[in-house]
Structures are given as structure tokens and as C-alpha cells.
Scaffold this active site. Structure first.
Site, PDB file in Angstrom:
ATOM      1  N   ASP A 324     -81.296 -35.282-100.943  1.00 12.86           N
ATOM      2  CA  ASP A 324     -80.230 -34.850-100.808  1.00 12.86           C
ATOM      3  C   ASP A 324     -79.229 -35.833 -99.998  1.00 12.86           C
ATOM      4  O   ASP A 324     -79.741 -36.554 -99.311  1.00 12.86           O
ATOM      5  CB  ASP A 324     -80.159 -33.516-100.451  1.00 12.86           C
ATOM      6  CG  ASP A 324     -78.797 -32.806-100.472  1.00 12.86           C
ATOM      7  OD1 ASP A 324     -78.025 -32.883-101.366  1.00 12.86           O
ATOM      8  OD2 ASP A 324     -78.435 -31.912 -99.503  1.00 12.86           O
ATOM      9  N   ASP A 594     -82.585 -29.974 -97.200  1.00 12.73           N
ATOM     10  CA  ASP A 594     -82.296 -29.093 -96.122  1.00 12.73           C
ATOM     11  C   ASP A 594     -81.721 -27.875 -96.389  1.00 12.73           C
ATOM     12  O   ASP A 594     -81.836 -26.596 -95.755  1.00 12.73           O
ATOM     13  CB  ASP A 594     -81.539 -29.760 -94.949  1.00 12.73           C
ATOM     14  CG  ASP A 594     -80.151 -30.064 -95.539  1.00 12.73           C
ATOM     15  OD1 ASP A 594     -79.522 -29.655 -96.853  1.00 12.73           O
ATOM     16  OD2 ASP A 594     -79.412 -30.639 -94.959  1.00 12.73           O
TER      17      ASP A 594
END
Length: 854
Positions: A324, A594
Site C-alpha cells: 500500500d 495497514d
């Protein structure tokens, strides 16, 4: 259903509700029909079942067979030792799997415990799990959205959806419907379960609850994800199956041959048992487990917390890292990077506490038309306050001397915010909105009329900022409060903000590229931002959007993932499809993330890596590795550690199998001469002695320059050409030497059998210690780099001497050896070591063939 495309009235009509909400009776009926608003799992495995499943691999069954054989030959101590190894291995595996299954529980904890709901025309508080489609809920700043809801009304509403979409900036919400096919990150008419309200208020109707929500889809994906296992797990399982089959076939053939040759049945059975014990590397699972455990401890010291032991090795074999952007490659915080005041662009990072007058005026507006502090508030407003402070402004004093007397708050519809400070108005908002309401521009000579040429230059500057992945805000002022306070503005300037890349990321990505590992960015941000960040950190790739991925079939996506390393506006389902496409193309994939949105991909990936600071509990529970410092550079260290661990596993597997091969060959060859030269008790002792402390000490080897190699082919198996070369060559060398030693020691006299057995028994042990250093050399490990290995060899040799020169010898059938005997054994080692070095050199060349060209 695409609720975000429907007008509010159509939504309430379809759900048979009104803005006043449901009646309590109707809500109870729907709760009975629809079920509670919570994330539920399919029937999960009991702890007992998880524990028993640890004993289902082929190699474990081979070891269980070794326990039975040890009992059969009357060696209960050996049976107990092997059983303890089995039990320890099972406990390790149980702990790993049981903890991994807690990811759904973390998802459930995200549910808001209570929510304000309208029922029977009045507002009240209820348990969020009792919400049903059709309920009308009210939420404000600080609340957690309790279900997927279609907005009916908003007042300056902004929602932080980073955990779900990856978007780093809170999203302004409004009740107006949006077009079908709009990515989740841009569905401004919807709010989703588990996201956080950062500003304003909202009224919405619940459209989906429980497992039907976007969060529920993630939970379903987690449940359906298959645990593919790491390459080492698959390799050891394959090795176990082959060993098991080989032991059975070999024992049957040998018994048949011996019986056909007139050997007594009992003698033939004992020989078969010896062959089986010789073929089974009893210590392999324990050594693998403990070596991985040592790797876990070392990686924790390097800020990488490993949740599953096999992930240590698996991380070292990945050839693609999918990551990400927000909070992983970037800092996860907005920074004011650049300002523009009439025909002058200023780098805010380079002001060093001294802003010019016009830039200072711009930053004053940003600080006063603002509800945040340097620590709390909307990320964009926090960035503006910090920029003002960094450039020398005392924001607290500024706000005290110029107090706010009136305001018009920001809203998604207005796209601007205005504050009044006595007779001065400050405005900030979307650049085009502010530009359209301005009729003058602040220049070095004061306000001047804003003509078409000025407007065009400002638009060009806005496009330039946006092209550099900056989020652009415009600022204006009005020196009177007559008329509409937001009309006839003086355009003051622009500020460009960005969530910048971490300083260490570019170097870390360069290092992983050098190691033959591709880095793929998958983010919920827009394509322009994703492409700009990727370019800055060294990922050179075209950009694909989630919508484009959605439009591709699986075959096309498999082709595109080979040349595209940046994916923007990606939703959870897109991330999983991209991962699966990479895996189907033959890649071993690690996924970092996350947010809740990353959990399915973390679960599906070969190795899931969660952020420890910014990571949600869901992401952590779904992962194999947690980065304690959220530092992408830690991945580089973890990859290196993983490769070192695999090298160490390779070394002791080669070490063990070459010994087992020689033992089998000696027992088989000696049996044809009518001798049981290595009885089961001696074979078990050899295996215990050499598979124990020395093999464990190999697990502490520091390793060589492992980052100069391409990742290993996951389909090649740990028993590759290099290992087969070493096992075969070393096994033949040991067999020839030990067989020659046996014939010399026997001297044709059966009475010399105890002496011959002792010489071969001890020769095996001593030669194994010499082979330790050769097998380390094949993987470029410095000769004297492991003091634990020297201690382990010394301790093991002392234990063997105790067998030879104490009353324990009667249990092993040995006799004491004289100094001349030790001299003969030293000569055997001296002859065999150069041959072993040649074998090691051939094996080493095969490893070197995979080294990356620098």
C-alpha cells in the site's frame, strides 16, 4: 445494490422507511429476519482439532514410524526423545494457527458499541448490533459509522475511510447520488461500517448490516482465503512423503533379498529396522522449527515481529512485494510542500522559519481559517498550521489577537470555508471555487484586477501542482464584510500539500530490486498521486486503475501484472485479484498493508506484512509479519534475514540427508556381506549426535551476501540440483571411506566385529564434524564466523568419547579405541576432506549460477 446511485427518496421508499425512522416494532421484526449487525464466522475449528492437524504431514508420520521402530527394538529412551520432538513441533504449529484465526475477532471489535438512532419519531441510543436496514442513524465528529448507510443529510460531514479504501485524506460527504461504477473512495453519498467521522454531522439510512456490509465482504474474504503454505513447508512435506515411501520400499526389498539369501528372519528384520532408522532424519522438524525460532528472535531485534515461524523462510523467497502507499511508502501525514503567490512559486520546505511578506499573509489565512492545531484535527488543516509554525508564525498568538467573530463552515456542497475576524474575511477551499468568486489578485504591488490572463496563469499553476501529486487549496481574503462575505474576493495564492514518501524508502526499494524483487504499489489514491509517488521512490511503471482492473478478465490481468507495478483507486477485491494474478503467473508474493482493506490481501499473500504502529488489529491478525517501526526499510532487513535462514536450513538438510544416505548405503552393503555393522542403537546415536547441537549451531550462521542473488524458484524445492549434488557426492564419499574402513577393521575375522563396528561408528561421527565446515563453505559462510558451531562440535565429541570410554559402551556394543586407531581415523578424514571440497565446489557453482549480475 448500488445504493449510492439512488436518490434519497427512492432509497427510503425501497427500504420502507422515512427520515423519522422505523417503529420499534418494525425494527424488532427486521432484526429477527435479517440477523444482528455483526460480523460472524462459519463454524471454526476447535483448538483440539487445530492441535491434531499439526500431526498430519508426511514427515511427521515418518517420525511417528521412527518412534514405533525405536520401541520395537527396545530403545525407549530414543522413542521418548523423538516423541518430545514431535510434541514440541505440534505445540509450535498449534500456537501459530490458533493466533492466526483471531483476525475475524479483531474485525468484530471495530463495530461501534452504541449508536444514535431514530425510532418512533424520536432519537435514542441503541446497541449497534441491533441496527437493521431502514433504521435512520445520526452521527457526528468522533463517531464510528455503525453500518453501511446512504446519507440523507449532512452538515460539513467528513469521514476518514483510510482503513477501508486507503485514501489518506478524509472524504467530504453529501447526500446527492453519484454515478454507477464510481470507486468506493469517491462514493460521497455513502458511509461505511468501521470508518470514522472526523468533522461535522450526518443523518443516514442503514442499507446493509453485518456480513452484507463492505466490512463483512472483507470478513468473508478472510474466511475463504486458502493457506497455501510457504515454499519450505511444501518442500518438507514433499520430502517427508518421499522418505516415507522410500523407507517402506527399501525395507521390503532388503528383507526379501536377505531371506532369499538364507539370512535368519530375525537378523533380516533387524537389518530392515536399521535401514528405516538410518533413512529417517529424526531431528529435521525440530532443527527447522528451532532455527526458524532463532530467526524470529533476531528479526524482532530488527523491528520485524514474525507471527508464524515458516514466514521467516518464506519472506526470503518472495520475488514480488505488493505494498500500500499511505503510511507504508509514505509518512501517512499531509505536509504543505509548495506555495504560489502572484507569479512566484515558493518551496515551503526551504523557508527555514522565515516566510516572505506575501507568503506569510497566505499562511496566516491558512492558520486562521482553520479549526486544527499542530496535533489534532483534519489532516489538511493540521498541515497548514504546521506550515505556518515552521515558517515562523506564532499561531496561538495570531488567533488570540485576531479572534474569530463569525464563520461559514466547510461543506462538500460549498467546497470552501470562510471565517470572519472583525472586519476581515478569510476564505480557503477548492481552487476553482475560490477563483470563480474572486475579482482581484494580490500582487507584489497590492491588490489588482483579476483579468483573464491572470486567471489562465493561476489555472496553469493549479494543473502544475496537481501534476506533481499535490493536493491544492486556494486562499483569499476580503477587507470588508459588506454584502456576501464570500463574493468579490482578493485571490491571495495557492498551497500544494502531499503525503510524502518516507526518506528511506527509495534506497530500500533499490536494494530489493538489486535482490531480484519487484515492488508493486496498490493504493486507493488517485492515479496521478500514485504515479508521482512511485516515480519518486524508484518504481518505474505505467499506472492501472481499479476500474481498469475490474474490466479485465483473469487472463488479461495475468499478462498486465508482469509489466505494471502501480495500481490506483484499488478496492479490496482488486488487491486480491492482483495478488492472485501474480501468484498464478508463478510469483511468490508478499503483501504489506495497514488498513482493514488490506486484510484479505494479507491473508491471500504468500507472506502478509502488516504495519505495527499504524496497522489495524485486523491487518495484524491477518498477517505473517508485523513491522514494529512501520519502516519499509525493515522489509529489506527481513528479506535478507529470511534468505540467510533458508541458507541455514539448506545447509543442515544437505548435511543430514548426506549422512542418512551414507548410513543406508553402509547398512545395505554390509548386510550383503552378512554383517549388521551399524545396529539401530548406534544409528540413532549418530543421528542424535550430528542432528542435535551441530545442526542447531548451523542455524546461527550469519550468512554471506545473500542479497546478490535472484529469489529462488519456489517450484524448485529445497532439494534442488545443488543439494542433490552435495548429498550424492558426500554420501558416496562417506560410503566408500566407511566401507573400506569396515573391511580393513574386520580383516576377514568375525571376532573383530565389535572393533570394526566401533571404528565405523566413530568414523561416521568424526567425518560428519569435518563435513559441517564444507557444507557451510558451499553457501559462502565465513569459516570462523560461528563460535557456537565450534562449541557444539566440541560438546558432541565429548559425548561420543563418553560412550567409548565409560560403562555406557556396553549399551552401544563398542570397545575403547587406542591412539593408533584415532590416527587411522584422522587419516581417513584427511583423505576424504579434499574429495568433499570438490563436491562442495560443484554444488557451490550451481548456487552461484543464480547470482544477480551487479
Amino acid at each position: 445494490m448500488d445504493w449510492y446511485t439512488e436518490p434519497e427518496d427512492d432509497v427510503t421508499e425501497r427500504l420502507e422507511t422515512t427520515e423519522s425512522g422505523l417503529s420499534a416494532t418494525e425494527a424488532a421484526d427486521r432484526l429477527e429476519r435479517e440477523g444482528r449487525n455483526e460480523l460472524t464466522a462459519d463454524q471454526r475449528r476447535s483448538p483440539l482439532w487445530i492441535f491434531l492437524a499439526q500431526f498430519s504431514s508426511a514427515l511427521i508420520w515418518v517420525l511417528i514410524g521412527a518412534v514405533i521402530l525405536s520401541v520395537a527394538v527396545g530403545h525407549l529412551v530414543d522413542a521418548v526423545l523423538i516423541a518430545v520432538i514431535l510434541l514440541a513441533n505440534g505445540i509450535f504449529g498449534f500456537v501459530q494457527e490458533y493466533r492466526a484465526e483471531q483476525s475475524l475477532a479483531a474485525l468484530q471489535e471495530l463495530a461501534a458499541p452504541e449508536v444514535t438512532v431514530r425510532r418512533d419519531g424520536t432519537e435514542g441510543t441503541v446497541d449497534a448490533t441491533t441496527l437493521v436496514p431502514g433504521d435512520v442513524v445520526v452521527f457526528s465528529q468522533g463517531d464510528v459509522v455503525p453500518a453501511d448507510c446512504r446519507l440523507l443529510g449532512t452538515d460539513s460531514l467528513e469521514v476518514d475511510e483510510a482503513a477501508l479504501t486507503g485514501e489518506s485524506v478524509p472524504v467530504a460527504k453529501a447526500p446527492e447520488p453519484v454515478e454507477a461504477g464510481t470507486p468506493m473512495a469517491e462514493r460521497t453519498s455513502m458511509v461505511y461500517k468501521g470508518t470514522n467521522v472526523t468533522r461535522g454531522r450526518g443523518v443516514a439510512v442503514v442499507v446493509e448490516t453485518g456480513m452484507e456490509t463492505a466490512m463483512g465482504e472483507i470478513a468473508t474474504s478472510l474466511l475463504s482465503a486458502k493457506d497455501e503454505g510457504t515454499p519450505l513447508q511444501r518442500d518438507l512435506d514433499s520430502l517427508g512423503r518421499k522418505l516415507g515411501a522410500g523407507v517402506a520400499v527399501l525395507s521390503a526389498v532388503v528383507v526379501g533379498l536377505l531371506l532369499a539369501g538364507g539370512t535368519e528372519p530375525i537378523q533380516a528384520a533387524l537389518t530392515a529396522i536399521s535401514l528405516a532408522v538410518a533413512a529417517v532424519p529424526e531431528g529435521l522438524p525440530a532443527v527447522v522449527t528451532l532455527t526458524l525460532a532463532l530467526g524470529v528472535r533476531r528479526m524482532a531485534d530488527e523491528n520485524a515481529l514474525v507471527r508464524t515461524l515458516p514466514a521467516v523462510e518464506g519472506l526470503g523467497s518472495v520475488d514480488v512485494v505488493c505494498t500500500d502507499k499511505t503510511g507504508t511508502l509514505t509518512e501517512g501525514e499531509m505536509h504543505a510542500r509548495r506555495a504560489w503567490v502572484h507569479d512566484e512559486t515558493v518551496d515551503l520546505d526551504g523557508l527555514d522559519g522565515a516566510a516572505g511578506e506575501r507568503v506569510g499573509d497566505l499562511l496566516e489565512i491558512g492558520a486562521l481559517c482553520n479549526d486544527a492545531t499542530t496535533e489534532d484535527g483534519d489532516p489538511t488543516e493540521v498541515a497548514l498550521v504546521r506550515a505556518a509554525v515552521d515558517c515562523g508564525l506564532d499561531v496561538d498568538e495570531l488567533r488570540e489577537t485576531r479572534p474569530r467573530t463569525d464563520e461559514r463552515p466547510f461543506s462538500a456542497e460549498r467546497k470552501r470555508m470562510a471565517t470572519v475576524h472583525d472586519d476581515v474575511v478569510y476564505v480557503k477551499g477548492a481552487p476553482q471555487v475560490i477563483l470563480d468568486r474572486a475579482d482581484r489578485v494580490q500582487t507584489a504591488d497590492g491588490p489588482e484586477p483579476l483579468d483573464d490572463a491572470d486567471r489562465e496563469r493561476i489555472r496553469e499553476r493549479i494543473e502544475t501542482f496537481a501534476g506533481d501529486a499535490l493536493r491544492v487549496l486556494a486562499f483569499a481574503r476580503k477587507d470588508e464584510t459588506a454584502g456576501d462575505i464570500e463574493d468579490d474576493l482578493v485571490f491571495v495564492g495557492l498551497v500544494g500539500m502531499i503525503d510524502p514518501a518516507r526518506e528511506e524508502v527509495a534506497e530500500a526499494i533499490a536494494d530489493t530490486h538489486r535482490a531480484g524483487i519487484d515492488v508493486t504499489m496498490i493504493t486507493g489514491d488517485n492515479a496521478l498521486t500514485a504515479g508521482a509517488i512511485a516515480e519518486r521512490i524508484g518504481i518505474d511503471s505505467p499506472v492501472l486503475t481499479g476500474a481498469e482492473v475490474e474490466a479485465m478478465d483473469d487472463a488479461t490481468l495475468r499478462e498486465r501484472v508482469e509489466d505494471v507495478s502501480v495500481f490506483a483507486r484499488a478496492e479490496p477485491s482488486h488487491k486480491v485479484r492482483i495478488l492472485e494474478a501474480l501468484q498464478e503467473a508463478g510469483h511468490t508474493v508478499a503483501m504489506t498493508g495497514d488498513g482493514v482493506n488490506d486484510a484479505p490481501a494479507l491473508k491471500h499473500a504468500d507472506i502478509g506484512i502488516a504495519m505495527g504502529i499504524r496497522g489495524t488489529d485486523v491487518a495484524k491478525q491477518a498477517s505473517d509479519v508485523i513491522l514494529l517501526d512501520d519502516n519499509y526499510a525493515t522489509i529489506r532487513s527481513a528479506i535478507r534475514r529470511g534468505r540467510v535462514i533458508f541458507d541455514n536450513v539448506w545447509k543442515f538438510v544437505a548435511y543430514l540427508l548426506s549422512a542418512n544416505a551414507a548410513e543406508v548405503a553402509i547398512v545395505l552393503g554390509a548386510s550383503l556381506y552378512g554383517y549388521l555393522i551399524l545396529p539401530p542403537v548406534q544409528l540413532l546415536w549418530i543421528n542424535l549426535l550430528t542432528d542435535g547441537l551441530p545442526a542447531l549451531a548451523l542455524g546461527t550462521d550469519p550468512g554471506g551476501d545473500v542479497m546478490a542473488r535472484e529469489p529462488r524458484d519456489k517450484d524448485a524445492g529445497i532439494v534442488d540440483r545443488s543439494m542433490l549434488t552435495f548429498v550424492g557426492g558426500a554420501g558416496l564419499t562417506m560410503t566408500a571411506l566407511m566401507f573400506g574402513l569396515m573391511l580393513w577393521a574386520l580383516g576377514g575375522a568375525a571376532s573383530r566385529t565389535p572393533y570394526a563396528m566401533t571404528m565405523v561408528f566413530t568414523g561416521f561421527v568424526v567425518f560428519e564434524f569435518a563435513k559441517l565446515y564444507v557444507v557451510r563453505w558451499t553457501r559462502d559462510t565465513p569459516l570462523l564466523s560461528n563460535r557456537w558451531l565450534a562449541l557444539a562440535v566440541g560438546a558432541s565429541l565429548a559425548l561420543h568419547l563418553a560412550i567409548l570410554y565409560t560403562p555406557l559402551s556396553q549399551y552401544f556394543g563398542t570397545v575403547p579405541l587406542a591412539l593408533t586407531d584415532w590416527a587411522i581415523l584422522a587419516g581417513v578424514v584427511a583423505v576424504g576432506t579434499p574429495v568433499l571440497l570438490v563436491v562442495g565446489w560443484l554444488s557451490k557453482r550451481m548456487v552461484g549460477a543464480a547470482v544477480v549480475e551487479a
